[in-house]
Design a protein around this motif. Sequence first.
Motif, PDB file in Angstrom:
ATOM      1  N   UNK A   1       3.875   7.206  -1.702  1.00  0.00           N
ATOM      2  CA  UNK A   1       3.903   5.853  -1.139  1.00  0.00           C
ATOM      3  C   UNK A   1       3.954   5.877   0.384  1.00  0.00           C
ATOM      4  N   UNK A   2       4.752   6.788   0.946  1.00  0.00           N
ATOM      5  CA  UNK A   2       4.872   6.863   2.409  1.00  0.00           C
ATOM      6  C   UNK A   2       3.588   7.348   3.063  1.00  0.00           C
ATOM      7  N   UNK A   3       2.887   8.260   2.412  1.00  0.00           N
ATOM      8  CA  UNK A   3       1.658   8.800   2.995  1.00  0.00           C
ATOM      9  C   UNK A   3       0.560   7.747   3.097  1.00  0.00           C
ATOM     10  N   UNK A   4       0.748   6.602   2.450  1.00  0.00           N
ATOM     11  CA  UNK A   4      -0.237   5.521   2.544  1.00  0.00           C
ATOM     12  C   UNK A   4      -0.036   4.666   3.799  1.00  0.00           C
ATOM     13  N   UNK A   5       1.095   4.824   4.469  1.00  0.00           N
ATOM     14  CA  UNK A   5       1.350   4.055   5.682  1.00  0.00           C
ATOM     15  C   UNK A   5       0.445   4.529   6.815  1.00  0.00           C
TER      16      UNK A   5
END
Length: 371
Positions: free
Chosen positions: A302-306
Amino acid sequence: MSKLGSLGARLHRGEVGYDFVGNRKIWYGVSILITITAILGLTVRGLNMGIEFQGGAVFTTPKNTNVSVTQAETYAQDASGHPAVVQKLGDGTLRIQIAGIDTNKSDQIKDALAKDLNVGTEKIAADLVGPSWGQQIADKAWQGLAIFMVLVVIYLAIAFEWRMALAALVALIHDITITTGIYALVGFEVTPGTVIGLLTILGYSLYDTVVVFDSLKEQTKDITKQTRWTYSDVANRSINGTLMRSINTTAVALLPVAALLFIGGGFLGAGTLNDISLSLFVGLAAGAYSSIFIATPLVADLKEREPQMKALRKRVLAKRAQAAAEGPQARPETADTYGDEPEDAAPAVVGPRNQPASRNRGRGRPSGKRR
């Protein structure tokens, strides 16, 4: 034991490690397979709900009744037309539990049991549980579980962030599904003790998850100020740093629960222990698994999509490609740091870390000691 402790220390320092996040698709696949099996068990076989949830009657025979458990089950089923659960208690009495029957027929069933067991009707005690009361207990159990989930998500969203709260919720649903699916496949009775066990293992699962999340939050405070590690790298380091702690606490917790389940419930025949011990055993194992293999890798996804993390990943990969092209001779200062990187950058994830010796340490002094 000393080797295990040494391994734990090396994992914590980042000298060795396993790429949990990099292999997350494998763990996702394994979890999906297990979850599908559990759902099929729930759909095909269903849960064997106890008398507390669907109503029925419990009959207690006098002491030292000369009837085996198998015979008593047959008598009870013939008298009621419903499957019966019979347990032999420590004082020699038999506890005959028949769920789903009309409580108005309890006297008729009691008379038939007294005749088959060759005892007086007045010597058999009967406790009745109405279906409305059982339904109320079931509804309260589901309400308590739902409230627990909501409070957990709110707390984690405040203490950490919504992505971690979502990942923890997915891990909890994963643990509940697997545990209830095992109950359906094994056929153990679901009692209030089972619900207590479920709530207990959910708290334990959250404990492991929060430990990893706390480490991850601490190590990613200034992650965008460096070009050495991606968010997934630091997430992997957090898992490895707390891995031995999770293994040790899970093993210590499983030992007494295994004694209750396999020795108390299986070998010694104390069937009442199975209700809570199975949920604890399966739930503790599933909770430790989901904390390591599901919750943290999902947060990394989820964080890598930021946008910030995407940009960081590009810079890190570009820096690594440049370093690989220049070779080790292009960085004479150390083999482990970058010149433009702050000293408090996120620590290494996997592989050994060689700490460079200070260039001025001991200069001009034979012993190298300060005076």
